[in-house]
Write an enzyme that holds these catalytic residues in place. Structure first.
Site, PDB file in Angstrom:
ATOM      1  NE  ARG A  13     -16.076 -11.178   2.376  1.00  0.00           N
ATOM      2  CZ  ARG A  13     -16.367 -10.945   3.678  1.00  0.00           C
ATOM      3  NH1 ARG A  13     -16.187  -9.751   4.224  1.00  0.00           N
ATOM      4  NH2 ARG A  13     -16.816 -11.937   4.428  1.00  0.00           N
TER       5      ARG A  13
ATOM      6  CD  GLU B 147     -10.649  -9.667   1.555  1.00  0.00           C
ATOM      7  OE1 GLU B 147     -10.996  -9.688   2.745  1.00  0.00           O
ATOM      8  OE2 GLU B 147     -10.814 -10.641   0.788  1.00  0.00           O
TER       9      GLU B 147
ATOM     10  CB  SER C 243     -12.157  10.177 -13.690  1.00  0.00           C
ATOM     11  OG  SER C 243     -12.922  11.134 -12.983  1.00  0.00           O
TER      12      SER C 243
END
Lengths: 146, 146, 146, 146, 146, 146, 146, 146, 146, 146
Positions: free
Chosen positions: H87, H90, H113
C-alpha cells in the site's frame, strides 16, 4: 538528417541500384561488415569515408553528415529474438566463461576490447553445407592496479 | 558425480599439476576451447575423449562419466556483468543486425548454427598491444518452406 | 512495402474474398501453416512461391517482394498473454525437461532444429470434444566436439 | 518423500539398471513421454500407475506416494537457456500467432488444452540427418458466452 | 473496424444514451460481465449476440463484425497498478496456493478452466459498508495420464 | 517456531491422520479456505482459533503461537507458473478492466477490499464435467476526497 | 475529453493565470494535495468539486466531466527514476518492514488503507535548511478470519 | 556478529521479555520507529545508543557492535508483495507526481532527503475505525547549478 | 515549449553556429557539464542563467522558460546499452561496494549527495593515449538517528 | 581459498588490528580505493602486491593466491538499493547522456575505458558540510573503422 532516415535512404538506394554490402565495401575499400554497421547507424564514419559512401551512392551531404555523427548505441531487446542474432547470444551464454578461461590464460587478467575491434565474415563452401566463418579481432586490455 | 563436482575436481587437479588448457588440449589432441567448455560442464564429451581427459589428469571413471553426461546449459545472468563476457554481449547488441545483413546477403535466409559449431582463440602479438583473435565457425542452416 | 503493410493487405484481401488459410494452402500447394507464417511476416517465401501467392490474391509485385524479404523475427511478450499461445508456452515450461530427456535418449546429445523444421495442424473430430493435433518435424542436430 | 528426492531416486535406479525411458514405458504400458514427466515430478501418477512404476524399479511405497502426489508446477527461467528447450520456446514465439490463426480458423474461438493433452516423440531416420517428430494432441476448448 | 475503435464507438454511444452495462445486459438477456468483456474487446461475441448488441446501440454492421472477431488477448502490465485490479492480483498471490490445496482436495489433480468459465458480480448492501460479491464458475479439468 | 516449520508440521499431521481441510474446517467451525490459508502461513489466526487448531491436531503451543503470528505475505513468482494458479492470474488479466467497469458502475469509484474479504469454494456436480464455484466477498471501499 | 487532455488544459490555464496549487486549494476549500492529484488525473472528483474546479478556472463542462470520471491508475516505472519520487520509493524499501512492525504492534494484524486515505505537505522553515513535513492519514483495516 | 543474527537475537529477547518497540523506545528515549529500523538492521546506531539498547536488553557487546555497524541496505522485492508494504508502494505510484508538483511549488526545484530524515507513527482512535497517522520529516535539498 | 523541443532547438542552433558546449560554458561563465545537462533537459536553470543561455543562442523567451522549468528526470534503460554510458554503469557495479567502504571509513555512515553535487570533465593528453579525468564533488550527508 | 573466504579473512584481521583501508594503502604504497577493491575480490592483485598485502596482515600464502586470482565480476542488483551506491547509479542515469556529449566533443567518438582506469576519493572539509571528491581517470579509447 537523423540516423534512422539515413539508414532508410541508404537501404532504398542500395535496393534500387541492386547493390550488395560486399560490392559496396570492395568498391570503396572498406570492410563490408564495418560499412554495414555504419550504414545501419551503429558506428560513425570518419569524414572522408562518410563522404565517399554518400558520393558512391549519389546521395547528398546530409547523408554524409549523418554517417559522420556519433551514434548513441541502443538496442531494445535484452535477449534478442531473431534466430540469427539469438544464436550469437546463446554462444555468449554457453561459451562466455570458457572464453574468459582461455583468453585470461593466454593474456593475463583483462578483456578483449569491443572498441578497438574489427570483425569479418567469410563463406566457406562445403558439400555437407556451407559454413559461416566469423572472425573477431580485438585489442587485449589488461587490468591495471594503482 | 554431477557436473559441478566434476569441474571442481578437474580445476583442482589442473592447478596442482600446474597445467594450462592449452597444454592439455595440445597433449590430448583436442581444441583447448572445446576442452575447456567440456571441463566447465557446458558440453558433453564423447566416450573416448571423456576417458582420455580423465586418464590424462589421473582421475577416475566417475569424472569420465560426468564428462560424458549431456549437460543442461543454464546461465543465470540475462545480461552478463563480468567485463570480458559483457563485451561479447555488447558485440552481439551493436553488431547483431549488421551480421544478419551480411550473413544473409552471402547465404540467403537462414542462420549460423550454434550446435554444428566450433570456436578458436589466438593471440596476435602486437607492439601497440596484443590482440585477441576469436574465430567462430558454424554451419549455415537455411530456412525451408513446406 | 514493409511486412506490416503486406500482412494488412493480404488479410484484407483474404477477408474480402472470404478465403481461408486452408483453401489458400491447398490451392497453392503449400502447407497452410507455412503459408500463414509467411503472410504474417514471420518467414520469407522463395521467389516463385511469393509470386504465386501474390498472383493468387490478385495483388501486385510489391506484395510478392515483401513476401520474399528476409524477416527479422521479433516478439514483444517474453511470456505471451493470449490464452491459446500461453498454453503452448506452458507446455514448453511443463514438458521442456521431459522432452530433453526423451529426445536425447533417442538421438544422443543435440537439439531439434527450429530452422530445418515444419509443422502441421489437424482437426480430429471426437464426440467428447474435437482435438487439435499439432505435429512438429525438425531435423536432429548433434553437438560436435572439435 | 518429496518430488525432488523421488526424481533423484528414480534416476539413480534407472542408471544402475541401465534402463531407458522408452523401455520402461513399453514394459509398463505407459507413454515414455508421460512416464518421464511423472518421474521428473511434473505430473501426478494415478495410484495404480504409481505403484506399478515403483514396483518395476524395485522401489518402496514412499516413491509410489511421491509419484501420486499432486505437483506444483514451477519453472525458474522465464526464457529457457538450454538450447533444446529454447528452440521450443522460439517456435512458440515465431509460430504462436500463426497457430492461433490456423487453429481458430479450423475450430472457432478457443484454445488447445494443455491439461487434457498428450504428447509423443518419434525418431524418423533420414540419410540427410534423422528427424524428431513431436506430436501434441490437446482437446479444443471453445470460449463460451454467458 | 478493429477492436479498439469498436470499444471507443460503443463507449461513446453508451455515454450518449446514458446506459449502464447492467441495463444493456438485462435488456439483451446477456450477463453484464460477459457483455462488458465483449465490448472491451476481450471476448468474441457469437454472430447473433454481436448483431443484437450493435442493433441495440443503433450501430452498424462493422461494429457487429468487430464484436464477432476473435480477439488476441493482450495485457501490458505483468503486475497491474490500478488499485481495483491490483487487489485481485494480490488475492491470487496470497490465496493461490490455498485455492490449489482446496480445489485439488475436492476434485483431484487438475485445474479450474478459464475458458469454459463465467463470472458474476453482485452488490450486497450492508450498513457497515456494501460488499462486492464476485462469483467465478469454471469447469474442472482433470489432468490425464497417457 | 517459524511459519515454514509450522506449515510442515501441520501438513505432516494432516497426512498422518488422513484429514482433509474440509473436515478440519467443519469440525472446527471455520471456513476450510481460511483455515488452509492460516495453516499455509498466509494469514494469522486469532488466539482462540490458533489454540483450537493446534489442539484439534494434537500439536503444541508453539504451533498455536506460530499460527497467531502476523505473517509477511511474500510470493516469489510475479507471474505464477502452476497451471491452476496461472488460470486465476489469466482471469485477472483478461477480466480485470471488465470487473473495474462493472464494480465501479454499481458502487462508484473505489475498490473491493482484499483485507476485509472472504472466499469460498464449492463443487457443483455436472454430468458434462464438474464445476468449481469460487466466491469472493469483499467490502467495497470508496475513494474519498479531502 | 480524456484525462490527459484535461490535465494539459488545466496546467495551461494555471500557468496563464499564474496560480499555484496552494492558492487554488485554499480558494476552493480543498486540500492542495488532493486537488493536484485530481487535476493530474489520478483521482476522480465528486460532481460538485469537479464543477467548482472547472468554474474556478473558467473551463467548460467537458473539463468538469473529465475530472469526475473514474481514472485507471497506471504508472510506467516499476522503480521511479525522478530523484524526488525515488526517495519516496527508497523510504518504502528501507523502512517498509519497520513500519509493518510498528503499525501491527499498535493496531494488530492489518494494513493502512491507501483508499480511505489523505495526505498533506507542509513547509517547516529552518535556518539549517527548510524541511518537508509529509503526513499520511489512512484508516487501519484489520484482517478478518472467517 | 552480523546484522541478521543481531536482529534474531534482539527479537528473541524482546519476545521473551514481552516488550514492545514502543516501550523500548520510550524507556530508552529513542523514537520507536528509528529504534525498530536499527534493530532490523536497516540503520546504524551511534555508539552510545547502540550500547544503551544492548544493555537495556541484557545483551552483550557483540550486539552493540552489530548495531553500530554501517548497514548495506538491500531489499529483494522491486515491488513489495506484503499488503501493508505494498500500500505504501502504491501511494508512491499514485501520488508521486502529485507530491513532486506540490513540494517543488513550495520549495523550488529539489527533493526531500531520505537521509536527513525522520518518521513517526501515531494511532488516532476513531469510532468509524482507527486511523494510522504516518509523518515523514525530511530536509529539503535544492538542486544547484555550477 | 516542452523540454524535448527545447533540446532540439538548442542543438540545432548549436550546430548551425558551430558551437561547442565548452565554448558556450566558457562564454557564459557556466560549467560545460552543467550547461549540457540543462540543455538536454535533465536540470533546471535558475532564471538569470536560463535567460543568459537563450540570449546567447539568439533564442526566445519560450526557450528560457523551458530551461527554467523543473524537469522530471526519466531514463528508459535500467541497464544502459551505449558503450560510453555502460562503462560508467559497470564502474558503479564493480566499484560500488568499494566506494561505500572507503567513503564511510572517511566520513562515517552516510552518502554522497547526488543533488548538492557538481561534476567536471578534463582531457589529459598522454602519448600512450589521452585520458578522461572525471571529477564528482558531492556533499556528504550523514544518516541521523532520532 | 576462494575470494569470499579471502574477503572475510581480510576484513576480520583488519577489524582485529583496527586498521583502515587508508592506513593499509599508505603503508603498502597502494591506492586505498584499488586496495579495497582487491580485498573485496573485485580486482586481481599482481603477485608482488598480493604477497605484500598478505604479509602486511600476517596472513598466509593462500590469501596471497586468492588475491592474485582473476575474479569473475558479478553483481546481483541491476539497480542497486543501498543509498550510497544508488546515488552513483542515479548520477549515471541523470548525467550519462551529458557525459557522452561532453567527452565525445573533447575527444571524438569513443569511450572512457573502465579497464585502463583508476579512481580516487578525497575528503574536502567544509563548514557547510564536508564534501566527497571522487575522481575517475580512464584512458580514452577511440572507435576505429576498418
Amino acid at each position: 538528417m537523423d540516423k534512422v532516415t539515413m539508414t532508410e535512404t541508404i537501404i532504398a538506394t542500395k535496393l534500387e541500384r541492386n547493390l550488395t554490402w560486399e560490392t559496396m565495401g570492395n568498391d570503396l575499400g572498406m570492410s563490408p561488415v564495418w560499412l554495414t554497421s555504419a550504414c545501419l547507424g551503429m558506428n560513425s564514419a570518419p569524414k572522408e569515408k562518410a563522404t565517399a559512401i554518400a558520393e558512391y551512392l549519389g546521395l547528398g551531404e546530409d547523408v554524409a553528415s549523418a554517417l559522420e555523427a556519433y551514434p548513441t548505441k541502443i538496442w531494445d531487446q535484452t535477449v534478442p529474438t531473431d534466430p540469427l542474432i539469438y544464436r550469437l547470444y546463446e554462444i555468449v551464454g554457453v561459451y562466455g566463461p570458457t572464453l574468459k578461461e582461455v583468453i585470461q590464460e593466454k593474456f593475463g587478467d583483462g578483456i578483449m576490447s569491443a572498441i578497438d575491434f574489427s570483425m569479418d565474415i567469410e563463406k566457406i563452401e562445403d558439400p555437407k553445407g556451407d559454413r559461416v566463418l566469423l572472425t573477431m579481432n580485438g585489442k587485449f586490455l589488461p587490468y591495471k592496479s594503482w
